[in-house]
Scaffold this motif. Structure first.
Motif, mmCIF file in Angstrom:
data_model
loop_
_atom_site.group_PDB
_atom_site.id
_atom_site.type_symbol
_atom_site.label_atom_id
_atom_site.label_comp_id
_atom_site.label_asym_id
_atom_site.label_seq_id
_atom_site.Cartn_x
_atom_site.Cartn_y
_atom_site.Cartn_z
ATOM 1 N N GLY A 134 -34.353 8.944 -27.527
ATOM 2 C CA GLY A 134 -34.389 8.410 -26.173
ATOM 3 C C GLY A 134 -33.187 8.793 -25.333
ATOM 4 O O GLY A 134 -32.793 8.055 -24.427
ATOM 5 N N VAL A 135 -32.595 9.966 -25.620
ATOM 6 C CA VAL A 135 -31.464 10.456 -24.829
ATOM 7 C C VAL A 135 -31.854 11.787 -24.195
ATOM 8 O O VAL A 135 -32.806 12.448 -24.628
ATOM 9 C CB VAL A 135 -30.197 10.626 -25.687
ATOM 10 N N ARG A 136 -31.102 12.186 -23.184
ATOM 11 C CA ARG A 136 -31.369 13.439 -22.491
ATOM 12 C C ARG A 136 -30.225 14.414 -22.692
ATOM 13 O O ARG A 136 -29.053 14.041 -22.565
ATOM 14 C CB ARG A 136 -31.572 13.197 -20.994
ATOM 15 N N VAL A 137 -30.586 15.657 -22.992
ATOM 16 C CA VAL A 137 -29.605 16.745 -23.001
ATOM 17 C C VAL A 137 -29.531 17.262 -21.573
ATOM 18 O O VAL A 137 -30.500 17.837 -21.052
ATOM 19 C CB VAL A 137 -30.009 17.869 -23.965
ATOM 20 N N VAL A 138 -28.394 17.048 -20.916
ATOM 21 C CA VAL A 138 -28.316 17.312 -19.481
ATOM 22 C C VAL A 138 -27.462 18.526 -19.130
ATOM 23 O O VAL A 138 -27.493 18.982 -17.984
ATOM 24 C CB VAL A 138 -27.775 16.070 -18.730
ATOM 25 N N THR A 139 -26.720 19.067 -20.078
ATOM 26 C CA THR A 139 -25.939 20.266 -19.800
ATOM 27 C C THR A 139 -25.590 20.932 -21.122
ATOM 28 O O THR A 139 -25.712 20.323 -22.184
ATOM 29 C CB THR A 139 -24.662 19.935 -19.000
ATOM 30 N N GLY A 140 -25.185 22.195 -21.043
ATOM 31 C CA GLY A 140 -24.865 22.910 -22.266
ATOM 32 C C GLY A 140 -24.196 24.233 -21.983
ATOM 33 O O GLY A 140 -23.865 24.565 -20.834
ATOM 34 N N ASP A 141 -23.989 24.997 -23.046
ATOM 35 C CA ASP A 141 -23.292 26.273 -22.931
ATOM 36 C C ASP A 141 -23.691 27.137 -24.118
ATOM 37 O O ASP A 141 -24.135 26.626 -25.156
ATOM 38 C CB ASP A 141 -21.781 26.060 -22.914
ATOM 39 N N THR A 142 -23.545 28.441 -23.964
ATOM 40 C CA THR A 142 -23.808 29.381 -25.051
ATOM 41 C C THR A 142 -22.686 30.412 -25.094
ATOM 42 O O THR A 142 -22.293 30.955 -24.055
ATOM 43 C CB THR A 142 -25.142 30.121 -24.844
ATOM 44 N N LYS A 143 -22.160 30.650 -26.295
ATOM 45 C CA LYS A 143 -21.188 31.712 -26.516
ATOM 46 C C LYS A 143 -21.636 32.522 -27.722
ATOM 47 O O LYS A 143 -22.263 31.998 -28.646
ATOM 48 C CB LYS A 143 -19.787 31.131 -26.781
ATOM 49 N N VAL A 144 -21.302 33.812 -27.717
ATOM 50 C CA VAL A 144 -21.597 34.697 -28.835
ATOM 51 C C VAL A 144 -20.296 35.277 -29.350
ATOM 52 O O VAL A 144 -19.450 35.737 -28.561
ATOM 53 C CB VAL A 144 -22.558 35.834 -28.413
ATOM 54 N N VAL A 145 -20.112 35.250 -30.678
ATOM 55 C CA VAL A 145 -18.913 35.815 -31.300
ATOM 56 C C VAL A 145 -19.321 37.009 -32.146
ATOM 57 O O VAL A 145 -20.478 37.164 -32.546
ATOM 58 C CB VAL A 145 -18.179 34.767 -32.166
ATOM 59 N N ASP A 146 -18.360 37.884 -32.425
ATOM 60 C CA ASP A 146 -18.633 39.098 -33.180
ATOM 61 C C ASP A 146 -19.206 38.783 -34.559
ATOM 62 O O ASP A 146 -18.885 37.747 -35.161
ATOM 63 C CB ASP A 146 -17.338 39.902 -33.377
ATOM 64 N N ASN A 147 -20.007 39.699 -35.047
ATOM 65 C CA ASN A 147 -20.520 39.589 -36.405
ATOM 66 C C ASN A 147 -19.346 39.463 -37.376
ATOM 67 O O ASN A 147 -18.394 40.238 -37.320
ATOM 68 C CB ASN A 147 -21.345 40.835 -36.740
ATOM 69 N N GLY A 148 -19.425 38.427 -38.232
ATOM 70 C CA GLY A 148 -18.339 38.164 -39.164
ATOM 71 C C GLY A 148 -17.328 37.164 -38.655
ATOM 72 O O GLY A 148 -16.468 36.712 -39.416
ATOM 73 N N SER A 149 -17.408 36.802 -37.377
ATOM 74 C CA SER A 149 -16.469 35.831 -36.799
ATOM 75 C C SER A 149 -17.010 34.416 -36.806
ATOM 76 O O SER A 149 -16.304 33.486 -36.433
ATOM 77 C CB SER A 149 -16.119 36.229 -35.356
ATOM 78 N N GLY A 150 -18.260 34.257 -37.180
ATOM 79 C CA GLY A 150 -18.858 32.925 -37.251
ATOM 80 C C GLY A 150 -19.700 32.839 -38.506
ATOM 81 O O GLY A 150 -19.480 33.559 -39.470
#
Length: 349
Positions: A134-150
């Motif tokens: 019963g909650v709303r996701v109202v904002t967000g973000d996306t980041k991409v890191v190099d292969n092997g960095s995550g």
């Protein structure tokens, strides 16, 4: 004989507390995490509220605000995934201050090369869990890191909720005489995650307990009881949570070992891995400190709720041995339930 031993290259299995670099134990929710916060972050930031969320005034109202990050490995496990874990964990952080959760933000940190189908499964789990809670996701973000960095997908969340008038819940309010209640079985999330780790597969039949707890908290508060403390024992488990509460309030906690709800699957897995079930993470359970006169009514309200069907009293808050948690054994003795130092089970939430 000692002269023949070569000590070069020997390592300690427990991370040293006095280390100049970050080690996995700093993220485990135990003593090393506590020291990192108290000795590095607090001097840099200044004091901030302890507990799962901060309660701050906004006009005539009070809001609870919380943030968390999720790096669980594997991302999918029996009973859930990193997506619903992130939503439920943030909702529960707000609920532990008595708040009604309202809004969430979520950020995806994606490793290059991760399959979009995997990201889509996690995003769908986030949406479904938010709707169920019963909650709303109202904002967000996306980041991409190099292969092997995550490591596939990491999630960061923040949550906001409203605290009802007259509700004051926090670890500082624990008082001698309080009944210590738990809402159900201990250690199932950590064991569920470990059951699918590479090289550690074993048949436990245990599924994660990840669930939003705010409705259960609402039922407890609806009794009119002055609930003193609520805590969801995630990283570091029941042991870390109780030790933090005892230290903050300057009280002792006495547990009755035979009353601890440790299911057979968890006990067997912990025995196999050499783990203490009290230090294994939970994601859908709460601890409550309640005045003795209200304990029966609050426990009845918990038992009447689906997420509290396994609730029971496990101990008492005492004036003796302040800052320490002890367990009374079936043989009449006692043992100290210590704060975990580092991380028993890395990457479980």
């Amino acid at each position: 004989m000692t002269a023949d031993l070569d000590f070069e290259g020997w390592t300690c299995p427990v991370p040293l507390r006095d280390t100049p670099t970050v080690v996995m134990g700093h993220g485990g929710g135990g003593a090393m995490s506590d020291e990192l916060v108290r000795h590095l972050f607090l001097p840099a930031y200044g004091p901030f509220a302890s507990g799962d969320s901060a309660v701050v005034p906004v006009g005539a109202s009070r809001i609870a605000f919380s943030t968390d990050s999720y790096v669980v490995k594997p991302m999918f496990f029996p009973g859930g995934s990193i997506g619903d874990l992130a939503v439920n964990g943030t909702v529960n952080d707000l609920a532990m201050s008595g708040a009604t959760p309202l809004y969430l933000s979520i950020a995806f940190i994606l490793e290059e090369g991760t399959e979009l189908a995997t990201v889509g499964r996690i995003a769908a789990a986030v949406g479904a869990a938010a709707q169920a809670a019963g909650v709303r996701v109202v904002t967000g973000d996306t980041k991409v890191v190099d292969n092997g960095s995550g490591d596939g997908v990491f999630l960061n969340t923040a949550g906001v909720g409203v605290v009802p008038d007259g509700v004051e819940i926090g670890p500082h309010r624990a008082a001698p005489g309080d009944a210590v209640l738990i809402s159900g079985d201990i250690g199932v999330h950590g064991v569920a995650v470990m059951s699918v780790r590479e090289g550690l597969e074993f048949a436990t039949g245990v599924a994660s307990d990840t669930a939003p707890l705010h409705a259960l908290v609402g039922a407890m508060l609806a009794t009119g009881a002055d609930v003193h403390v609520l805590r969801d024992p995630t990283r570091g488990g029941v042991s870390a949570s109780l030790n933090e509460i005892a230290r903050t309030a300057g009280v002792g906690v006495e547990l009755t070992e035979r009353d601890l709800p440790i299911p057979a699957g968890v006990a067997d897995a912990c025995s196999l891995l050499g783990l203490d079930p009290l230090q294994v993470a939970n994601e859908g359970k709460l601890l409550a400190f309640v005045p003795p006169g209200a304990a029966g009514e609050v426990l009845a309200a918990m038992l009447a709720h689906p997420l509290g069907a396994g609730a029971r009293r496990i101990g008492t808050c005492v004036a003796e041995h302040p800052g320490m948690v002890v367990a009374r054994t079936a043989l009449g003795g006692s043992r100290v339930v210590s704060m975990p130092i580092g991380e028993q089970l890395p990457r479980i939430c």
